[in-house]
Design a protein around this motif. Structure first.
Motif, PDB file in Angstrom:
ATOM      1  N   MET A   1       0.733  -1.181  -0.005  1.00  0.00           N
ATOM      2  CA  MET A   1       0.190   0.009   0.124  1.00  0.00           C
ATOM      3  C   MET A   1       0.940   1.150   0.093  1.00  0.00           C
ATOM      4  N   SER A   2       0.686   2.137  -0.579  1.00  0.00           N
ATOM      5  CA  SER A   2       1.091   3.613  -0.746  1.00  0.00           C
ATOM      6  C   SER A   2       1.227   4.402   0.407  1.00  0.00           C
ATOM      7  N   THR A   3       2.051   5.120   0.715  1.00  0.00           N
ATOM      8  CA  THR A   3       2.159   5.908   1.796  1.00  0.00           C
ATOM      9  C   THR A   3       2.438   7.257   1.577  1.00  0.00           C
ATOM     10  N   THR A   4       2.078   7.607   0.258  1.00  0.00           N
ATOM     11  CA  THR A   4       2.185   9.035  -0.536  1.00  0.00           C
ATOM     12  C   THR A   4       0.811   9.705   0.127  1.00  0.00           C
ATOM     13  N   THR A   5       0.883  10.772   0.329  1.00  0.00           N
ATOM     14  CA  THR A   5      -0.156  11.544   0.820  1.00  0.00           C
ATOM     15  C   THR A   5      -0.588  12.489  -0.190  1.00  0.00           C
ATOM     16  N   ARG A   6      -1.977  12.978   0.080  1.00  0.00           N
ATOM     17  CA  ARG A   6      -2.726  13.575  -0.994  1.00  0.00           C
ATOM     18  C   ARG A   6      -1.795  14.748  -1.501  1.00  0.00           C
ATOM     19  N   ASP A   7      -1.046  15.674  -0.697  1.00  0.00           N
ATOM     20  CA  ASP A   7      -0.325  16.772  -0.622  1.00  0.00           C
ATOM     21  C   ASP A   7       1.188  16.505  -1.500  1.00  0.00           C
ATOM     22  N   GLU A   8       1.724  15.232  -1.053  1.00  0.00           N
ATOM     23  CA  GLU A   8       2.785  14.692  -1.743  1.00  0.00           C
ATOM     24  C   GLU A   8       2.574  14.339  -3.309  1.00  0.00           C
ATOM     25  N   PHE A   9       1.293  13.981  -3.581  1.00  0.00           N
ATOM     26  CA  PHE A   9       1.162  13.393  -4.731  1.00  0.00           C
ATOM     27  C   PHE A   9       0.795  14.717  -5.755  1.00  0.00           C
ATOM     28  N   ILE A  10       0.070  15.780  -5.174  1.00  0.00           N
ATOM     29  CA  ILE A  10      -0.205  16.852  -5.880  1.00  0.00           C
ATOM     30  C   ILE A  10       0.989  17.628  -6.028  1.00  0.00           C
ATOM     31  N   ALA A  11       2.157  17.830  -5.096  1.00  0.00           N
ATOM     32  CA  ALA A  11       3.208  18.296  -5.210  1.00  0.00           C
ATOM     33  C   ALA A  11       4.077  17.719  -6.541  1.00  0.00           C
ATOM     34  N   GLU A  12       4.080  16.479  -6.371  1.00  0.00           N
ATOM     35  CA  GLU A  12       4.772  15.573  -7.652  1.00  0.00           C
ATOM     36  C   GLU A  12       4.258  15.825  -9.004  1.00  0.00           C
ATOM     37  N   GLU A  13       2.906  16.068  -8.967  1.00  0.00           N
ATOM     38  CA  GLU A  13       2.100  16.342 -10.394  1.00  0.00           C
ATOM     39  C   GLU A  13       2.419  17.677 -10.791  1.00  0.00           C
ATOM     40  N   GLN A  14       2.473  18.728  -9.712  1.00  0.00           N
ATOM     41  CA  GLN A  14       2.778  19.912  -9.899  1.00  0.00           C
ATOM     42  C   GLN A  14       4.293  20.034 -10.534  1.00  0.00           C
ATOM     43  N   LYS A  15       5.192  19.504  -9.986  1.00  0.00           N
ATOM     44  CA  LYS A  15       6.394  19.455 -10.412  1.00  0.00           C
ATOM     45  C   LYS A  15       6.600  18.788 -11.856  1.00  0.00           C
ATOM     46  N   ALA A  16       5.825  17.925 -12.325  1.00  0.00           N
ATOM     47  CA  ALA A  16       6.072  17.315 -13.468  1.00  0.00           C
ATOM     48  C   ALA A  16       5.498  18.485 -14.668  1.00  0.00           C
ATOM     49  N   ALA A  17       4.395  18.967 -13.984  1.00  0.00           N
ATOM     50  CA  ALA A  17       3.776  20.098 -14.942  1.00  0.00           C
ATOM     51  C   ALA A  17       4.627  21.298 -15.074  1.00  0.00           C
ATOM     52  N   ASP A  18       5.257  21.816 -14.171  1.00  0.00           N
ATOM     53  CA  ASP A  18       6.316  22.741 -14.087  1.00  0.00           C
ATOM     54  C   ASP A  18       7.500  22.553 -15.180  1.00  0.00           C
ATOM     55  N   ARG A  19       7.941  21.277 -15.134  1.00  0.00           N
ATOM     56  CA  ARG A  19       8.991  21.019 -15.712  1.00  0.00           C
ATOM     57  C   ARG A  19       8.328  20.823 -17.421  1.00  0.00           C
ATOM     58  N   ALA A  20       7.239  20.401 -17.411  1.00  0.00           N
ATOM     59  CA  ALA A  20       6.802  20.254 -19.136  1.00  0.00           C
ATOM     60  C   ALA A  20       6.778  21.854 -19.538  1.00  0.00           C
ATOM     61  N   TYR A  21       6.229  22.909 -18.813  1.00  0.00           N
ATOM     62  CA  TYR A  21       6.160  24.141 -19.158  1.00  0.00           C
ATOM     63  C   TYR A  21       7.492  24.875 -19.499  1.00  0.00           C
ATOM     64  N   ASP A  22       8.287  24.478 -18.476  1.00  0.00           N
ATOM     65  CA  ASP A  22       9.911  25.149 -18.618  1.00  0.00           C
ATOM     66  C   ASP A  22      10.420  24.372 -19.882  1.00  0.00           C
ATOM     67  N   CYS A  23      10.207  23.138 -20.165  1.00  0.00           N
ATOM     68  CA  CYS A  23      10.882  22.565 -21.426  1.00  0.00           C
ATOM     69  C   CYS A  23      10.201  23.156 -22.768  1.00  0.00           C
ATOM     70  N   TYR A  24       8.893  23.479 -22.504  1.00  0.00           N
ATOM     71  CA  TYR A  24       8.003  23.809 -23.612  1.00  0.00           C
ATOM     72  C   TYR A  24       8.474  25.440 -23.902  1.00  0.00           C
ATOM     73  N   GLU A  25       8.683  26.238 -22.737  1.00  0.00           N
ATOM     74  CA  GLU A  25       9.342  27.572 -22.977  1.00  0.00           C
ATOM     75  C   GLU A  25      10.576  27.564 -23.749  1.00  0.00           C
ATOM     76  N   LYS A  26      11.279  26.801 -23.283  1.00  0.00           N
ATOM     77  CA  LYS A  26      12.867  26.686 -23.696  1.00  0.00           C
ATOM     78  C   LYS A  26      12.810  26.314 -25.269  1.00  0.00           C
ATOM     79  N   ARG A  27      11.951  25.328 -25.589  1.00  0.00           N
ATOM     80  CA  ARG A  27      11.909  24.929 -26.962  1.00  0.00           C
ATOM     81  C   ARG A  27      11.232  25.930 -27.879  1.00  0.00           C
TER      82      ARG A  27
END
Length: 122
Positions: A1-27
């Motif tokens: 069973m996962s021990t990831t909290t909701r806040d940790e999951f949201i933070a991880e997803e936000q980090k992935a979305a931020d990376r996507a936008y950073d890479c998009y803007e660089k391209r």
């Protein structure tokens, strides 16, 4: 069973979305600056090349108010049967430095492959 909290999951997803936008803007900056500059300096076809480079940059930039990332796909198809995750979006996005895929274009075969797997939509 996962021990990831909701806040940790949201933070991880936000980090992935931020990376996507950073890479998009660089391209986008790479397309807008480098491609246009090299097209301008290319000789006899410089006007046509510059116009093509400008059009390519404008098309890539044309998200308007739409989200870049629209879905997340989770599979067990990774190496050695381990979980694999990728993001699907309105533009194909790669890390400019490493060339790693950050977002798969929604029309790409890999995005279609995710239809039978667990998906999270934004």
């Amino acid at each position: 069973m996962s021990t990831t909290t909701r806040d940790e999951f949201i933070a991880e997803e936000q980090k992935a979305a931020d990376r996507a936008y950073d890479c998009y803007e660089k391209r986008l900056a790479e397309l807008s600056g480098g491609s246009i500059a090299s097209a301008s300096a290319s000789g006899k076809d410089s006007v046509a090349n510059r116009k093509a480079a400008e059009d390519k940059a404008a098309e890539y930039a044309g998200l308007g108010d739409a989200s870049l990332v629209i879905s997340r796909v989770d599979t067990r198809d990774g190496p050695a049967g381990k979980p694999d995750t990728w993001y699907v979006g309105r533009r194909a996005v790669s890390d400019v430095e490493t060339r790693d895929t950050v977002v798969v274009l929604w029309t790409a075969p890999l995005a279609q492959k995710g239809q039978g797997h667990a998906r999270r939509h934004w």
